[in-house]
Design a protein around this motif. Structure first.
Motif, PDB file in Angstrom:
ATOM      1  N   ALA A   1     -11.127  23.267  30.231  1.00 58.00           N
ATOM      2  CA  ALA A   1      -9.768  23.799  30.357  1.00 58.00           C
ATOM      3  C   ALA A   1      -9.507  24.867  29.305  1.00 58.00           C
ATOM      4  CB  ALA A   1      -8.752  22.668  30.241  1.00 58.00           C
ATOM      5  N   THR A   2     -10.061  24.666  28.113  1.00 51.53           N
ATOM      6  CA  THR A   2      -9.941  25.636  27.017  1.00 51.53           C
ATOM      7  C   THR A   2     -11.292  25.747  26.327  1.00 51.53           C
ATOM      8  OG1 THR A   2      -7.643  24.959  26.634  1.00 51.53           O
ATOM      9  CG2 THR A   2      -8.702  26.240  24.902  1.00 51.53           C
ATOM     10  N   THR A   3     -11.632  26.949  25.882  1.00 53.86           N
ATOM     11  CA  THR A   3     -12.875  27.157  25.134  1.00 53.86           C
ATOM     12  C   THR A   3     -12.575  27.749  23.767  1.00 53.86           C
ATOM     13  OG1 THR A   3     -13.175  29.335  26.150  1.00 53.86           O
ATOM     14  CG2 THR A   3     -14.292  27.462  27.201  1.00 53.86           C
TER      15      THR A   3
ATOM     16  N   GLU B   1     -26.215  14.630  29.766  1.00 58.97           N
ATOM     17  CA  GLU B   1     -25.059  13.755  29.565  1.00 58.97           C
ATOM     18  C   GLU B   1     -23.810  14.507  29.127  1.00 58.97           C
ATOM     19  OE1 GLU B   1     -25.947  10.374  27.113  1.00 58.97           O
ATOM     20  OE2 GLU B   1     -27.898  10.042  28.076  1.00 58.97           O
ATOM     21  N   VAL B   2     -23.884  15.816  29.031  1.00 59.14           N
ATOM     22  CA  VAL B   2     -22.708  16.611  28.669  1.00 59.14           C
ATOM     23  C   VAL B   2     -21.813  16.745  29.893  1.00 59.14           C
ATOM     24  CG1 VAL B   2     -21.871  18.860  27.874  1.00 59.14           C
ATOM     25  CG2 VAL B   2     -23.966  17.886  26.908  1.00 59.14           C
ATOM     26  N   PRO B   3     -20.542  16.354  29.805  1.00 56.35           N
ATOM     27  CA  PRO B   3     -19.656  16.421  30.981  1.00 56.35           C
ATOM     28  C   PRO B   3     -19.520  17.852  31.506  1.00 56.35           C
ATOM     29  CG  PRO B   3     -18.629  15.187  29.188  1.00 56.35           C
ATOM     30  CD  PRO B   3     -19.846  15.813  28.620  1.00 56.35           C
ATOM     31  N   HIS B   4     -19.356  17.961  32.814  1.00 55.19           N
ATOM     32  CA  HIS B   4     -19.148  19.280  33.418  1.00 55.19           C
ATOM     33  C   HIS B   4     -17.691  19.713  33.311  1.00 55.19           C
ATOM     34  CE1 HIS B   4     -23.122  20.113  35.239  1.00 55.19           C
ATOM     35  NE2 HIS B   4     -23.235  18.791  35.204  1.00 55.19           N
ATOM     36  N   GLU B   5     -16.790  18.755  33.093  1.00 52.90           N
ATOM     37  CA  GLU B   5     -15.383  19.075  32.923  1.00 52.90           C
ATOM     38  C   GLU B   5     -14.866  18.401  31.662  1.00 52.90           C
ATOM     39  OE1 GLU B   5     -13.225  18.072  36.416  1.00 52.90           O
ATOM     40  OE2 GLU B   5     -14.222  19.581  37.663  1.00 52.90           O
ATOM     41  N   VAL B   6     -14.102  19.133  30.879  1.00 53.79           N
ATOM     42  CA  VAL B   6     -13.605  18.618  29.602  1.00 53.79           C
ATOM     43  C   VAL B   6     -12.350  19.390  29.223  1.00 53.79           C
ATOM     44  CG1 VAL B   6     -14.894  20.204  28.107  1.00 53.79           C
ATOM     45  CG2 VAL B   6     -14.430  17.875  27.313  1.00 53.79           C
ATOM     46  N   ASP B   7     -11.508  18.797  28.405  1.00 54.83           N
ATOM     47  CA  ASP B   7     -10.296  19.502  27.976  1.00 54.83           C
ATOM     48  C   ASP B   7     -10.615  20.713  27.105  1.00 54.83           C
ATOM     49  OD1 ASP B   7      -8.666  17.776  29.312  1.00 54.83           O
ATOM     50  OD2 ASP B   7      -8.017  16.642  27.555  1.00 54.83           O
ATOM     51  N   LEU B   8     -11.502  20.495  26.126  1.00 59.21           N
ATOM     52  CA  LEU B   8     -11.819  21.558  25.168  1.00 59.21           C
ATOM     53  C   LEU B   8     -13.319  21.603  24.926  1.00 59.21           C
ATOM     54  CD1 LEU B   8     -10.947  23.689  23.013  1.00 59.21           C
ATOM     55  CD2 LEU B   8     -10.756  21.787  21.381  1.00 59.21           C
ATOM     56  N   LEU B   9     -13.885  22.786  25.025  1.00 60.14           N
ATOM     57  CA  LEU B   9     -15.289  23.004  24.672  1.00 60.14           C
ATOM     58  C   LEU B   9     -15.335  23.906  23.450  1.00 60.14           C
ATOM     59  CD1 LEU B   9     -18.323  23.688  26.938  1.00 60.14           C
ATOM     60  CD2 LEU B   9     -17.909  25.159  24.962  1.00 60.14           C
ATOM     61  N   VAL B  10     -16.037  23.456  22.406  1.00 59.70           N
ATOM     62  CA  VAL B  10     -16.162  24.223  21.168  1.00 59.70           C
ATOM     63  C   VAL B  10     -17.627  24.611  20.973  1.00 59.70           C
ATOM     64  CG1 VAL B  10     -15.726  24.273  18.688  1.00 59.70           C
ATOM     65  CG2 VAL B  10     -14.276  22.862  20.174  1.00 59.70           C
TER      66      VAL B  10
ATOM     67  N   ALA C   1      -4.373  18.829  20.815  1.00 58.53           N
ATOM     68  CA  ALA C   1      -3.921  18.577  22.182  1.00 58.53           C
ATOM     69  C   ALA C   1      -5.024  18.043  23.090  1.00 58.53           C
ATOM     70  CB  ALA C   1      -3.338  19.856  22.780  1.00 58.53           C
ATOM     71  N   ALA C   2      -6.270  18.218  22.699  1.00 60.58           N
ATOM     72  CA  ALA C   2      -7.384  17.872  23.579  1.00 60.58           C
ATOM     73  C   ALA C   2      -7.516  16.364  23.772  1.00 60.58           C
ATOM     74  CB  ALA C   2      -8.680  18.441  23.016  1.00 60.58           C
ATOM     75  N   GLY C   3      -7.714  15.956  25.009  1.00 55.53           N
ATOM     76  CA  GLY C   3      -7.981  14.558  25.297  1.00 55.53           C
ATOM     77  C   GLY C   3      -9.457  14.246  25.334  1.00 55.53           C
ATOM     78  N   SER C   4     -10.280  15.279  25.417  1.00 51.42           N
ATOM     79  CA  SER C   4     -11.742  15.137  25.388  1.00 51.42           C
ATOM     80  C   SER C   4     -12.330  16.452  24.902  1.00 51.42           C
ATOM     81  CB  SER C   4     -12.285  14.783  26.773  1.00 51.42           C
ATOM     82  OG  SER C   4     -11.939  15.775  27.729  1.00 51.42           O
ATOM     83  N   VAL C   5     -13.440  16.362  24.155  1.00 49.90           N
ATOM     84  CA  VAL C   5     -14.022  17.564  23.532  1.00 49.90           C
ATOM     85  C   VAL C   5     -15.544  17.541  23.658  1.00 49.90           C
ATOM     86  CG1 VAL C   5     -14.260  18.925  21.418  1.00 49.90           C
ATOM     87  CG2 VAL C   5     -12.123  17.692  21.873  1.00 49.90           C
ATOM     88  N   THR C   6     -16.091  18.652  24.084  1.00 50.39           N
ATOM     89  CA  THR C   6     -17.533  18.891  24.034  1.00 50.39           C
ATOM     90  C   THR C   6     -17.801  19.918  22.949  1.00 50.39           C
ATOM     91  OG1 THR C   6     -18.006  18.376  26.348  1.00 50.39           O
ATOM     92  CG2 THR C   6     -19.512  19.881  25.248  1.00 50.39           C
ATOM     93  N   ILE C   7     -18.795  19.655  22.110  1.00 49.49           N
ATOM     94  CA  ILE C   7     -19.194  20.603  21.068  1.00 49.49           C
ATOM     95  C   ILE C   7     -20.626  21.020  21.345  1.00 49.49           C
ATOM     96  CG2 ILE C   7     -19.497  20.993  18.598  1.00 49.49           C
ATOM     97  CD1 ILE C   7     -17.542  18.624  18.154  1.00 49.49           C
ATOM     98  N   LEU C   8     -20.838  22.314  21.538  1.00 45.84           N
ATOM     99  CA  LEU C   8     -22.171  22.817  21.849  1.00 45.84           C
ATOM    100  C   LEU C   8     -22.747  23.629  20.696  1.00 45.84           C
ATOM    101  CD1 LEU C   8     -21.804  23.903  25.599  1.00 45.84           C
ATOM    102  CD2 LEU C   8     -22.604  21.727  24.639  1.00 45.84           C
ATOM    103  N   CYS C   9     -23.977  23.307  20.344  1.00 43.25           N
ATOM    104  CA  CYS C   9     -24.727  24.005  19.304  1.00 43.25           C
ATOM    105  C   CYS C   9     -25.708  24.973  19.973  1.00 43.25           C
ATOM    106  CB  CYS C   9     -25.490  22.997  18.450  1.00 43.25           C
ATOM    107  SG  CYS C   9     -24.445  21.711  17.717  1.00 43.25           S
TER     108      CYS C   9
END
Length: 333
Positions: A111-113, A81-90, A19-27
C-alpha cells in the motif's frame, strides 16, 4: 517525496511506520552488514510494537555466516515467504529497485513504499524516500529515524546499527563529523564493539588464504589509467571460489585497494552460473565520505550500468576478461 533526513520528512516516515499494520523490509542482493543491520534493527522495533514484520533478500540462498549472530535474525525469512501484499514495504540500503533482485515484484503489492538509503546514485523509487548521500551508513539513518520516532536504542538494536556503521566506514577509516558520536552512543548501550568488528571483518576460514593466493596472482597495474591516477585490478574466477563464502570473495577488493600506485581498484568476479558475466567492485583509494579528492567511482559505475557511493561502487558486465578491462579503462578516461 525526497529527503536528506530533515525533521519534516522523517516525520512522514515515522507516520507511515506508525500507521502500518504489517511491514516487509527488503535488503539488497548479496547483502552486507549495513543492509542487514538496518533491516533487523527496524524489525526488532516493529516486532516489539506488535506489528507483523518480515525481512528478506533475494540472493544468495543463505545469509553470510559473519552476520548470523546479529540480533533479530529470527525475523529473516526466505524470499518465498515474503507476502505479496503488505501495508508498508521498506527497502533499506538499496540504490534502485533492481538491487532488490527477484523481490522487486513485492513493491507493487504494498500500500505504501519507503526507501531508506545513503547512496548518491539512489533512484528514489519509493513513495517516501529517506535519502542522505552524506550519511556514513544506512544504519546511521535508521538511528536518526528511530530518534524521530521516539524509540530508545537498546543493546540489540545498537548491535545491528553498529554492524552497519563499522563495516560501511571501513572500521572508521571513512568518517564524517558525528560518526564517532554515534559509535560512542551505540557502545554505551553495552555492546561489544571489538567482537562485532572481529566477527564481521577479521574472521575468515583457512580456505580464504589459498583463494587469495590464486586471485592476487592475477593482479595487474595500469599506471596510466585516469590520467596517471592508476588502476589496480584482479580477477576472481569461478574455480577460485569453490567452498569459499561470499564475504570472503567480497573482501578481496579491500586488499587490492591498498595499492600505493593506483588511485582506483577493481575486482572482477566471475558469475558462478552465467558464462562471461562479471560482477565488478570499484574503490577509490584513500578517500571516504566527506572527502573532496579521489576518483568518483559511482560516476564510472553508473556509466557502465551500475552505481554506488563516490568512493565505493560496482556494476555487472559481460565479456571476456580483456574486453571488460578495456571497457573499464575507457570509462575511467
Amino acid at each position: 517525496m525526497t529527503t536528506s533526513g530533515n525533521a519534516a520528512e522523517l516525520d512522514a516516515a515515522v507516520a507511515a511506520l506508525t500507521a502500518a499494520g504489517s511491514v516487509t523490509i527488503l535488503c539488497h542482493v548479496q547483502p552486507d552488514a549495513d543492509t542487514i543491520g538496518s533491516g533487523l534493527a527496524l524489525a526488532l522495533v516493529l516486532h516489539r510494537r506488535g506489528i507483523p514484520v518480515w525481512v528478506s533478500f533475494a540472493e544468495p540462498a543463505e545469509l553470510p555466516a559473519s552476520m548470523r549472530s546479529l540480533p533479530g535474525i529470527e525475523h529473516l525469512v526466505p524470499p518465498a515467504e515474503v507476502p505479496h501484499e503488505v501495508d508498508l514495504l521498506v527497502a533499506v540500503d538499496c540504490g534502485s529497485a533492481g538491487r532488490l533482485g527477484a523481490l522487486a515484484d513485492r513493491l507493487s503489492g504494498a500500500a505504501t513504499t519507503m526507501v531508506v538509503d545513503h547512496h548518491r546514485s539512489n533512484t528514489r523509487f519509493g513513495a517516501i524516500n529517506v535519502i542522505d548521500p552524506g550519511a556514513e551508513s544506512t544504519t546511521s539513518l535508521i538511528a536518526r529515524l528511530l530518534d524521530a520516532w521516539g524509540v530508545p536504542i537498546d543493546p540489540e538494536v545498537a548491535h545491528c546499527l553498529y554492524a552497519g556503521l563499522v563495516t560501511d566506514t571501513g572500521s572508521f577509516r571513512w568518517v564524517r563529523p558525528g560518526t564517532h558520536r554515534l559509535a560512542e552512543r551505540l557502545l554505551a548501550t553495552g555492546i561489544d564493539g571489538a567482537e562485532i568488528a572481529r566477527t564481521l571483518l577479521d574472521t575468515h576460514p583457512f580456505d580464504w588464504l589459498p583463494m587469495l593466493s590464486r586471485v592476487l596472482g592475477t593482479a595487474r597495474l595500469e599506471p596510466a589509467a585516469r590520467g596517471g591516477t592508476g588502476l589496480a585490478y584482479a580477477f576472481v574466477r569461478r574455480d577460485d571460489v569453490t567452498g569459499v563464502r561470499s564475504e570472503e570473495i567480497e573482501s578481496v577488493i579491500d586488499i587490492v585497494r591498498t595499492t600505493a600506485e593506483a588511485g582506483v581498484a577493481a575486482v572482477f568476479k566471475e558469475s558462478r552460473t552465467i558464462d562471461g558475466r562479471w560482477t565488478v567492485s570499484l574503490r577509490s583509494r584513500d578517500s571516504g565520505p566527506g572527502a573532496h579528492d579521489g576518483v568518483d567511482v559511482a560516476e564510472v559505475a553508473t556509466a557502465l550500468g551500475g552505481g554506488g557511493h563516490r568512493y565505493a561502487a560496482g556494476y555487472t558486465t559481460d565479456g571476456c576478461p580483456e574486453d571488460v578491462v578495456r571497457a573499464l579503462l575507457a570509462a575511467l578516461g
